[in-house]
Design an enzyme around this catalytic site. Structure first.
Site, PDB file in Angstrom:
ATOM      1  N   ASP A  10       0.876  -1.133   0.124  1.00 38.57           N
ATOM      2  CA  ASP A  10       0.027   0.003  -0.189  1.00 38.57           C
ATOM      3  C   ASP A  10       0.858   1.114   0.033  1.00 38.57           C
ATOM      4  O   ASP A  10       2.099   1.119   0.128  1.00 38.57           O
ATOM      5  CB  ASP A  10      -0.867   0.125   1.274  1.00 38.57           C
ATOM      6  CG  ASP A  10      -1.878   1.307   1.386  1.00 38.57           C
ATOM      7  OD1 ASP A  10      -2.389   1.461   0.443  1.00 38.57           O
ATOM      8  OD2 ASP A  10      -1.881   1.739   2.461  1.00 38.57           O
ATOM      9  N   SER A  11       0.132   2.289  -0.142  1.00 36.35           N
ATOM     10  CA  SER A  11       1.073   3.505  -0.108  1.00 36.35           C
ATOM     11  C   SER A  11       1.784   3.932   1.256  1.00 36.35           C
ATOM     12  O   SER A  11       2.584   4.906   1.432  1.00 36.35           O
ATOM     13  CB  SER A  11       0.117   4.870  -0.466  1.00 36.35           C
ATOM     14  OG  SER A  11      -0.855   4.834   0.363  1.00 36.35           O
ATOM     15  N   CYS A  73      -4.494  -1.477  -1.733  1.00 36.59           N
ATOM     16  CA  CYS A  73      -4.793  -0.187  -1.875  1.00 36.59           C
ATOM     17  C   CYS A  73      -5.830  -0.165  -2.977  1.00 36.59           C
ATOM     18  O   CYS A  73      -5.495  -0.545  -4.196  1.00 36.59           O
ATOM     19  CB  CYS A  73      -3.266   0.375  -2.493  1.00 36.59           C
ATOM     20  SG  CYS A  73      -3.528   2.227  -2.833  1.00 36.59           S
ATOM     21  N   GLU A 152      -2.352   8.301   8.434  1.00 33.34           N
ATOM     22  CA  GLU A 152      -0.899   8.106   8.837  1.00 33.34           C
ATOM     23  C   GLU A 152      -0.362   8.975  10.231  1.00 33.34           C
ATOM     24  O   GLU A 152       0.481   8.580  10.780  1.00 33.34           O
ATOM     25  CB  GLU A 152      -0.219   8.720   7.726  1.00 33.34           C
ATOM     26  CG  GLU A 152      -0.465   8.126   6.289  1.00 33.34           C
ATOM     27  CD  GLU A 152       0.213   6.682   6.368  1.00 33.34           C
ATOM     28  OE1 GLU A 152       1.544   6.699   6.866  1.00 33.34           O
ATOM     29  OE2 GLU A 152      -0.088   5.802   5.666  1.00 33.34           O
ATOM     30  N   CYS A 184     -10.979   2.658   0.802  1.00 28.18           N
ATOM     31  CA  CYS A 184      -9.337   3.064   1.113  1.00 28.18           C
ATOM     32  C   CYS A 184      -9.087   2.240   2.069  1.00 28.18           C
ATOM     33  O   CYS A 184      -9.862   2.243   3.089  1.00 28.18           O
ATOM     34  CB  CYS A 184      -9.277   4.527   1.252  1.00 28.18           C
ATOM     35  SG  CYS A 184      -7.583   4.974   1.560  1.00 28.18           S
ATOM     36  N   HIS A 186      -6.891   2.830   4.122  1.00 24.49           N
ATOM     37  CA  HIS A 186      -6.852   3.726   5.379  1.00 24.49           C
ATOM     38  C   HIS A 186      -8.061   3.801   6.298  1.00 24.49           C
ATOM     39  O   HIS A 186      -7.873   4.385   7.254  1.00 24.49           O
ATOM     40  CB  HIS A 186      -6.300   5.258   5.200  1.00 24.49           C
ATOM     41  CG  HIS A 186      -4.579   4.954   4.726  1.00 24.49           C
ATOM     42  ND1 HIS A 186      -4.029   4.518   3.552  1.00 24.49           N
ATOM     43  CD2 HIS A 186      -3.707   5.685   5.486  1.00 24.49           C
ATOM     44  CE1 HIS A 186      -3.076   4.694   3.545  1.00 24.49           C
ATOM     45  NE2 HIS A 186      -2.548   5.380   4.416  1.00 24.49           N
TER      46      HIS A 186
HETATM   47  N1  DGL Z   1      -4.683   3.120   1.170  1.00 24.43           N
HETATM   48  C1  DGL Z   1      -4.710   3.603  -0.106  1.00 24.43           C
HETATM   49  C2  DGL Z   1      -6.041   3.333  -0.881  1.00 24.43           C
HETATM   50  O1  DGL Z   1      -6.809   2.349  -0.333  1.00 24.43           O
HETATM   51  C3  DGL Z   1      -4.026   4.713  -0.611  1.00 24.43           C
HETATM   52  C4  DGL Z   1      -4.373   6.279   0.060  1.00 24.43           C
HETATM   53  C5  DGL Z   1      -3.418   7.303  -0.367  1.00 24.43           C
HETATM   54  O2  DGL Z   1      -2.278   7.155  -0.309  1.00 24.43           O
HETATM   55  O3  DGL Z   1      -3.899   8.195  -0.606  1.00 24.43           O
HETATM   56  O4  DGL Z   1      -6.572   3.809  -1.682  1.00 24.43           O
END
Ligand code: DGL
Length: 264
Positions: A10-11, A73, A152, A184, A186
């Site tokens: 993931d990011s 992600c 984050e 997402c 996150h």
């Molecule tokens: N967690 C990621 C997603 O599911 C990326 C969030 C990001 O880096 O903007 O889209």
């Protein structure tokens, strides 16, 4: 039987919400996780950059000889999933969008669906297109870019996260949605805050459980399970922020070792 690890990326810390479920469903599997914390967020970037970063992340994971790679992600799943599958034929990929849509479609009650995600995920129209194949569903979308940096930073439940969520989710309250898709990885960290605003009656769907079940199925079908493994987890990040350790501890309920990699 295959002892090679499952690669997950993931990011940033978002994909760890998928790791947590994978560990529950597949406790014997070894896992290599990569979070591109040096370059997070992805969701505000262009398709070209998202693809470039995704390919670099996959090349890093390939060094560990994974038997499968999970794109944990939604942003990468939206813009780079087929690109990665075309470029890298040596490994199977699982993305997070398809299992999420399949899950929502299976839920009988939902008619009015809200989807929240990064700006890239929502602009890609991937969710909208997949849902449009099913009759009788109304889909409303909203990008929530500020959720990623607050997660984050570890702000899961404070006044700021509450206020931001209230502004983003207001639209769905008016539309009286019955299902909210966390598009997402996150966002599951903010589940309690989101629930407070959106109300108890709205079904919140996140991809992690479905992705784990799909992973299990693919491993079984291809004879790739590691039935007697110890289930070792190795976490790599491209930058170490002061909040990472706390987030890992909150998520797993214990310390898990992590390393910095300068490979991407
Ligand atoms: N967690 C990621 C997603 O599911 C990326 C969030 C990001 O880096 O903007 O889209």
């Amino acid at each position: 039987m295959n002892k090679n690890p499952i690669g997950i990326f993931d990011s940033g810390v978002g994909g760890l919400s998928v790791v947590k479920e994978i560990v529950k469903v597949l406790p014997n599997e070894n896992i290599i996780y990569f979070g591109d914390t040096a370059r997070v967020p992805y969701g505000t970037k262009s398709k070209r950059i998202i693809r470039k970063f995704a390919l670099e992340n996959v090349n890093f994971l390939l060094k560990f000889n994974p038997k499968l790679i999970i794109i944990a992600c939604h942003t990468v799943s939206a813009y780079a999933s087929s690109y990665l599958k075309k470029k890298i034929k040596s490994v199977k990929f699982i993305d997070v969008i398809e299992p999420t849509v399949e899950k929502v479609v299976k839920l009988k009650k939902n008619k009015k669906i809200g989807v929240i995600g990064t700006t890239a995920t929502i602009s890609s129209m991937r969710y909208q297109k997949l849902f449009s194949k099913h009759n009788g569903l109304t889909v409303y979308t909203k990008d929530c870019p500020l959720f990623v940096p607050i997660v984050e930073e570890g702000w899961f439940e404070n006044e700021v996260s509450y206020k931001i969520a209230e502004i983003y989710l207001n639209k769905f309250k008016k539309k009286k949605i019955d299902t909210l898709v966390l598009g997402c990885t996150h966002y599951p960290y903010l589940k309690k805050t989101i629930k407070k605003i959106i109300g108890k009656n709205v079904n919140i769907v996140d991809a992690s459980y479905e992705v784990s079940i799909k992973t299990k199925k693919i491993l079984e079908e291809n004879g790739l399970e590691n039935k007697n493994g110890k289930g070792e987890i190795k976490l790599y990040f491209s930058d170490i922020s002061p909040y990472i350790e706390r987030t890992i501890k909150i998520l797993f309920g214990k310390k898990v070792k992590y390393k910095l990699t300068k490979n991407v």
